[in-house]
Write a protein that holds these residues in place. Sequence first.
Motif, PDB file in Angstrom:
ATOM      1  N   GLU A  10      -7.158  -2.566   5.641  1.00  0.00           N
ATOM      2  CA  GLU A  10      -7.164  -3.213   4.317  1.00  0.00           C
ATOM      3  C   GLU A  10      -5.791  -3.155   3.659  1.00  0.00           C
ATOM      4  O   GLU A  10      -5.378  -4.092   2.986  1.00  0.00           O
ATOM      5  CB  GLU A  10      -8.217  -2.576   3.412  1.00  0.00           C
ATOM      6  N   GLU A  11      -5.080  -2.045   3.866  1.00  0.00           N
ATOM      7  CA  GLU A  11      -3.732  -1.921   3.309  1.00  0.00           C
ATOM      8  C   GLU A  11      -2.795  -2.950   3.939  1.00  0.00           C
ATOM      9  O   GLU A  11      -2.022  -3.611   3.237  1.00  0.00           O
ATOM     10  CB  GLU A  11      -3.202  -0.506   3.555  1.00  0.00           C
ATOM     11  N   ARG A  13      -3.731  -5.737   5.391  1.00  0.00           N
ATOM     12  CA  ARG A  13      -4.200  -7.053   4.973  1.00  0.00           C
ATOM     13  C   ARG A  13      -3.649  -7.396   3.592  1.00  0.00           C
ATOM     14  O   ARG A  13      -3.214  -8.530   3.355  1.00  0.00           O
ATOM     15  CB  ARG A  13      -5.732  -7.070   4.954  1.00  0.00           C
ATOM     16  N   ALA A  14      -3.649  -6.434   2.683  1.00  0.00           N
ATOM     17  CA  ALA A  14      -3.124  -6.673   1.335  1.00  0.00           C
ATOM     18  C   ALA A  14      -1.634  -7.013   1.390  1.00  0.00           C
ATOM     19  O   ALA A  14      -1.159  -7.894   0.665  1.00  0.00           O
ATOM     20  CB  ALA A  14      -3.363  -5.447   0.452  1.00  0.00           C
ATOM     21  N   ARG A  15      -0.884  -6.337   2.259  1.00  0.00           N
ATOM     22  CA  ARG A  15       0.545  -6.625   2.400  1.00  0.00           C
ATOM     23  C   ARG A  15       0.758  -8.016   2.987  1.00  0.00           C
ATOM     24  O   ARG A  15       1.666  -8.746   2.583  1.00  0.00           O
ATOM     25  CB  ARG A  15       1.217  -5.566   3.276  1.00  0.00           C
ATOM     26  N   LEU A  17      -1.254 -10.589   2.642  1.00  0.00           N
ATOM     27  CA  LEU A  17      -1.585 -11.558   1.603  1.00  0.00           C
ATOM     28  C   LEU A  17      -0.436 -11.711   0.609  1.00  0.00           C
ATOM     29  O   LEU A  17      -0.104 -12.828   0.188  1.00  0.00           O
ATOM     30  CB  LEU A  17      -2.862 -11.143   0.872  1.00  0.00           C
ATOM     31  N   LYS A  18       0.177 -10.600   0.232  1.00  0.00           N
ATOM     32  CA  LYS A  18       1.281 -10.646  -0.727  1.00  0.00           C
ATOM     33  C   LYS A  18       2.479 -11.371  -0.120  1.00  0.00           C
ATOM     34  O   LYS A  18       3.102 -12.219  -0.781  1.00  0.00           O
ATOM     35  CB  LYS A  18       1.662  -9.224  -1.144  1.00  0.00           C
ATOM     36  N   ASP A  61      -7.698 -16.920   1.986  1.00  0.00           N
ATOM     37  CA  ASP A  61      -7.853 -15.525   1.586  1.00  0.00           C
ATOM     38  C   ASP A  61      -6.871 -15.149   0.483  1.00  0.00           C
ATOM     39  O   ASP A  61      -7.198 -14.360  -0.406  1.00  0.00           O
ATOM     40  CB  ASP A  61      -7.700 -14.594   2.790  1.00  0.00           C
ATOM     41  N   SER A  65      -8.888 -14.041  -2.777  1.00  0.00           N
ATOM     42  CA  SER A  65      -8.678 -12.664  -3.247  1.00  0.00           C
ATOM     43  C   SER A  65      -8.109 -12.662  -4.659  1.00  0.00           C
ATOM     44  O   SER A  65      -8.556 -11.895  -5.526  1.00  0.00           O
ATOM     45  CB  SER A  65      -7.739 -11.918  -2.302  1.00  0.00           C
ATOM     46  N   TYR A  66      -7.121 -13.530  -4.885  1.00  0.00           N
ATOM     47  CA  TYR A  66      -6.462 -13.575  -6.195  1.00  0.00           C
ATOM     48  C   TYR A  66      -7.420 -14.062  -7.281  1.00  0.00           C
ATOM     49  O   TYR A  66      -7.583 -13.415  -8.323  1.00  0.00           O
ATOM     50  CB  TYR A  66      -5.231 -14.475  -6.125  1.00  0.00           C
ATOM     51  N   GLU A 105       1.201 -16.107  -6.246  1.00  0.00           N
ATOM     52  CA  GLU A 105      -0.192 -16.516  -6.113  1.00  0.00           C
ATOM     53  C   GLU A 105      -0.520 -17.642  -7.090  1.00  0.00           C
ATOM     54  O   GLU A 105      -1.243 -18.584  -6.750  1.00  0.00           O
ATOM     55  CB  GLU A 105      -1.123 -15.321  -6.355  1.00  0.00           C
TER      56      GLU A 105
END
Length: 199
Positions: A10-11, A13-15, A17-18, A61, A65-66, A105
Motif C-alpha cells: 500500500e505504501e 502504491r501510494a507513491r 499514485l503520487k 486509481d 483515490s483522490y 491530482e
Amino acid sequence: MARTIAKDYEEKRARILKSAARVFAEQGYDRASMSVLAKECGISKANIYHYYDSKDALLFDVLDSYLRALRDRICGLDLSGLGGKAQLRATVREILLAYQGADDEHRVQSTGMRALPEDQQQVLRGYQRDLVNHMSRVITASAEGVFDNDPVRLRETTMSVFGMLNWYYMWQHGADTAARERYADLATDLVLGGVSGLA
C-alpha cells in the motif's frame, strides 16, 4: 500459486499514485507512457505492471483515490453545533486545506477524466456530485429562505463557489496553510455578502 502481497504494497502504491499524478499533470495523459511512469516512480516497468495492468487503470486509481478521499473528508466534516454561516466557512476552509499538496491530482481531474471509459467516469462524477450536493446544502443553510423554490440559482451559486476554490491552485501554487485559510475566509465573505444581496 497466487503471488503474495508485499508488506509495503500500500505504501508503494501510494507513491506510484503520487508520481503518476505528477507525470499526468506535467506531460498529459496521452503522452505519458508506462515506461516513463515506472521511471518516475523509481521502479521497473515490469514492477509497475505488478500494481497496474494498464495506464487506464493507473489513471482511474489516481482519480478514484483522490476524489473518494476528498468526498469522504468534506462530506464527513462535523458541522454539528454550527450555525449556517459558520458551516459554510468551515466547509470552504476544509476544501482548500484538502486541496493542499494535491495540485497535480486536481489538474489531472480537470484534464484526464475524459480519457477513461464512461462507466469509470460515472463513478468519479458520483464523488463530484456528492460534493456539489453537500455544498448546496451548506449554502442553503447559510442563507435561510434565499433559495427556496429556486434550484437554478442555488446550483449557479454552488458552482460559483467551487469556481473560486478549484482554480486556487492555478494562481497560488504551493500556498501554505495560512494562505489557504485566509483565502477561505475571503471566499466565504464574498459568498455570504453576495447571497445577502439576493434576499
